[in-house]
Write a protein that holds these residues in place. Structure first.
Motif, PDB file in Angstrom:
ATOM      1  N   ALA A 124       0.824  -1.212   0.000  1.00 14.04           N
ATOM      2  CA  ALA A 124       0.000   0.000   0.000  1.00 14.04           C
ATOM      3  C   ALA A 124       0.858   1.262   0.000  1.00 14.04           C
ATOM      4  CB  ALA A 124      -0.930  -0.003   1.215  1.00 14.04           C
ATOM      5  N   ALA A 125       1.914   1.270   0.795  1.00 10.86           N
ATOM      6  CA  ALA A 125       2.771   2.455   0.868  1.00 10.86           C
ATOM      7  C   ALA A 125       3.506   2.701  -0.452  1.00 10.86           C
ATOM      8  CB  ALA A 125       3.776   2.305   2.013  1.00 10.86           C
ATOM      9  N   ALA A 126       4.021   1.641  -1.069  1.00  9.06           N
ATOM     10  CA  ALA A 126       4.762   1.806  -2.325  1.00  9.06           C
ATOM     11  C   ALA A 126       3.842   2.284  -3.450  1.00  9.06           C
ATOM     12  CB  ALA A 126       5.447   0.500  -2.708  1.00  9.06           C
ATOM     13  N   LEU A 127       2.654   1.693  -3.552  1.00  7.18           N
ATOM     14  CA  LEU A 127       1.720   2.120  -4.600  1.00  7.18           C
ATOM     15  C   LEU A 127       1.197   3.534  -4.351  1.00  7.18           C
ATOM     16  CD1 LEU A 127      -0.275  -1.188  -5.193  1.00  7.18           C
ATOM     17  CD2 LEU A 127       1.420  -0.130  -6.704  1.00  7.18           C
ATOM     18  N   THR A 128       0.908   3.848  -3.101  1.00  5.46           N
ATOM     19  CA  THR A 128       0.451   5.201  -2.767  1.00  5.46           C
ATOM     20  C   THR A 128       1.541   6.220  -3.057  1.00  5.46           C
ATOM     21  OG1 THR A 128      -1.038   4.328  -1.076  1.00  5.46           O
ATOM     22  CG2 THR A 128      -0.448   6.668  -0.908  1.00  5.46           C
ATOM     23  N   ALA A 129       2.779   5.879  -2.715  1.00  4.83           N
ATOM     24  CA  ALA A 129       3.904   6.788  -2.977  1.00  4.83           C
ATOM     25  C   ALA A 129       4.086   7.012  -4.469  1.00  4.83           C
ATOM     26  CB  ALA A 129       5.177   6.233  -2.350  1.00  4.83           C
ATOM     27  N   ALA A 130       3.956   5.962  -5.271  1.00  6.78           N
ATOM     28  CA  ALA A 130       4.089   6.112  -6.728  1.00  6.78           C
ATOM     29  C   ALA A 130       2.987   7.026  -7.270  1.00  6.78           C
ATOM     30  CB  ALA A 130       4.045   4.750  -7.407  1.00  6.78           C
ATOM     31  N   ALA A 131       1.761   6.800  -6.824  1.00  6.63           N
ATOM     32  CA  ALA A 131       0.648   7.643  -7.268  1.00  6.63           C
ATOM     33  C   ALA A 131       0.833   9.089  -6.814  1.00  6.63           C
ATOM     34  CB  ALA A 131      -0.676   7.082  -6.745  1.00  6.63           C
ATOM     35  N   LEU A 132       1.295   9.280  -5.590  1.00  8.74           N
ATOM     36  CA  LEU A 132       1.555  10.621  -5.073  1.00  8.74           C
ATOM     37  C   LEU A 132       2.656  11.309  -5.879  1.00  8.74           C
ATOM     38  CD1 LEU A 132       1.064  12.812  -2.923  1.00  8.74           C
ATOM     39  CD2 LEU A 132       2.780  11.651  -1.515  1.00  8.74           C
ATOM     40  N   GLY A 133       3.713  10.573  -6.196  1.00  7.64           N
ATOM     41  CA  GLY A 133       4.800  11.131  -7.004  1.00  7.64           C
ATOM     42  C   GLY A 133       4.317  11.570  -8.374  1.00  7.64           C
ATOM     43  N   MET A 134       3.471  10.742  -8.994  1.00  5.53           N
ATOM     44  CA  MET A 134       2.929  11.100 -10.307  1.00  5.53           C
ATOM     45  C   MET A 134       2.034  12.332 -10.201  1.00  5.53           C
ATOM     46  SD  MET A 134       2.066   7.236 -11.613  1.00  5.53           S
ATOM     47  CE  MET A 134       1.223   7.753 -13.100  1.00  5.53           C
ATOM     48  N   TRP A 135       1.151  12.327  -9.210  1.00  3.05           N
ATOM     49  CA  TRP A 135       0.224  13.449  -9.034  1.00  3.05           C
ATOM     50  C   TRP A 135       0.976  14.746  -8.766  1.00  3.05           C
ATOM     51  CZ3 TRP A 135      -0.543  16.469  -4.637  1.00  3.05           C
ATOM     52  CH2 TRP A 135      -1.617  17.361  -4.707  1.00  3.05           C
ATOM     53  N   ALA A 136       1.926  14.704  -7.827  1.00  2.00           N
ATOM     54  CA  ALA A 136       2.662  15.913  -7.455  1.00  2.00           C
ATOM     55  C   ALA A 136       3.501  16.433  -8.619  1.00  2.00           C
ATOM     56  CB  ALA A 136       3.553  15.633  -6.244  1.00  2.00           C
ATOM     57  N   THR A 137       4.093  15.541  -9.379  1.00  2.00           N
ATOM     58  CA  THR A 137       4.917  15.969 -10.509  1.00  2.00           C
ATOM     59  C   THR A 137       4.047  16.604 -11.586  1.00  2.00           C
ATOM     60  OG1 THR A 137       6.483  14.207 -10.030  1.00  2.00           O
ATOM     61  CG2 THR A 137       6.628  15.219 -12.204  1.00  2.00           C
ATOM     62  N   ARG A 138       2.921  15.977 -11.882  1.00  2.00           N
ATOM     63  CA  ARG A 138       2.012  16.571 -12.878  1.00  2.00           C
ATOM     64  C   ARG A 138       1.527  17.945 -12.417  1.00  2.00           C
ATOM     65  NH1 ARG A 138      -0.591  10.946 -13.689  1.00  2.00           N
ATOM     66  NH2 ARG A 138       0.487  10.287 -15.579  1.00  2.00           N
ATOM     67  N   ARG A 139       1.237  18.052 -11.152  1.00  2.00           N
ATOM     68  CA  ARG A 139       0.769  19.340 -10.606  1.00  2.00           C
ATOM     69  C   ARG A 139       1.879  20.389 -10.677  1.00  2.00           C
ATOM     70  NH1 ARG A 139      -3.487  21.198  -7.280  1.00  2.00           N
ATOM     71  NH2 ARG A 139      -2.777  22.718  -5.760  1.00  2.00           N
ATOM     72  N   ALA A 140       3.105  19.979 -10.358  1.00  2.00           N
ATOM     73  CA  ALA A 140       4.233  20.920 -10.366  1.00  2.00           C
ATOM     74  C   ALA A 140       4.552  21.411 -11.776  1.00  2.00           C
ATOM     75  CB  ALA A 140       5.465  20.271  -9.748  1.00  2.00           C
ATOM     76  N   VAL A 141       4.489  20.534 -12.755  1.00  2.00           N
ATOM     77  CA  VAL A 141       4.841  20.955 -14.115  1.00  2.00           C
ATOM     78  C   VAL A 141       3.695  21.656 -14.819  1.00  2.00           C
ATOM     79  CG1 VAL A 141       6.603  19.194 -14.388  1.00  2.00           C
ATOM     80  CG2 VAL A 141       4.304  18.740 -15.224  1.00  2.00           C
ATOM     81  N   ALA A 142       2.467  21.537 -14.309  1.00  2.00           N
ATOM     82  CA  ALA A 142       1.313  22.171 -14.930  1.00  2.00           C
ATOM     83  C   ALA A 142       1.110  23.604 -14.470  1.00  2.00           C
ATOM     84  CB  ALA A 142       0.048  21.364 -14.642  1.00  2.00           C
ATOM     85  N   ARG A 143       1.811  24.006 -13.418  1.00  2.00           N
ATOM     86  CA  ARG A 143       1.637  25.371 -12.907  1.00  2.00           C
ATOM     87  C   ARG A 143       2.090  26.381 -13.947  1.00  2.00           C
ATOM     88  NH1 ARG A 143       3.945  24.719  -6.819  1.00  2.00           N
ATOM     89  NH2 ARG A 143       2.158  23.592  -6.034  1.00  2.00           N
TER      90      ARG A 143
END
Length: 149
Positions: A124-143
């Motif tokens: 659960a932690a590894a999959l959640t971390a991967a999803a969080l990394g994808m979400w945060a990166t997309r959010r950071a580059v979309a600003r």
């Protein structure tokens, strides 16, 4: 007997560029050494929670999520970065086999509840971390970027 719908392994390996194989091997060595250092720093006696493997898989999941968004959506042209960092370094750093061994060690130490908790928590932690990394990166580059005067 080889299956007729698959090319032989030898021809498949010949099709992989030597540079990509070298990148994966070099990155894998670096990632495995980093994971080993983490295991030495945080040893897990039998029957205890394997924090080193948990952290490696969770941090690795986060970094894989970040890296794959960058390499597939932001800068898709980086030819050897994905085999070196994604498959090599992060593939060598994260570890499914040690995760399974940790579950087995907990069972052998008659800590079945720990084994089940460790199995589900790590996944659960590894999959959640991967999803969080994808979400945060997309959010950071979309600003939208502020223009400087």
């Amino acid at each position: 007997m080889p299956r007729p719908d698959r090319p032989p392994l030898r021809s498949t390996l010949r099709a992989v560029p030597t540079a990509a194989l070298t990148a994966v091997a070099a990155g894998g060595a670096i990632g495995a050494l980093a994971r080993h250092a983490l295991t030495v720093a945080l040893p897990a006696p039998p029957g205890s929670f394997d924090l080193a493997t948990f952290l490696a898989n969770t941090a690795g999941g986060l970094l894989i999520g970040i890296l794959m968004v960058i390499l597939t959506e932001v800068r898709p042209g980086a030819r050897l970065v994905r085999p070196f960092l994604g498959v090599g370094v992060l593939g060598g750093f994260t570890t499914f086999s040690t995760y399974i061994v940790g579950i087995g060690r907990a069972i052998d130490a008659e800590a079945q509840l720990l084994a089940v908790a460790y199995a589900f928590a790590t996944l659960a932690a590894a999959l959640t971390a991967a999803a969080l990394g994808m979400w945060a990166t997309r959010r950071a580059v979309a600003r939208p970027r502020r223009e400087e005067p």
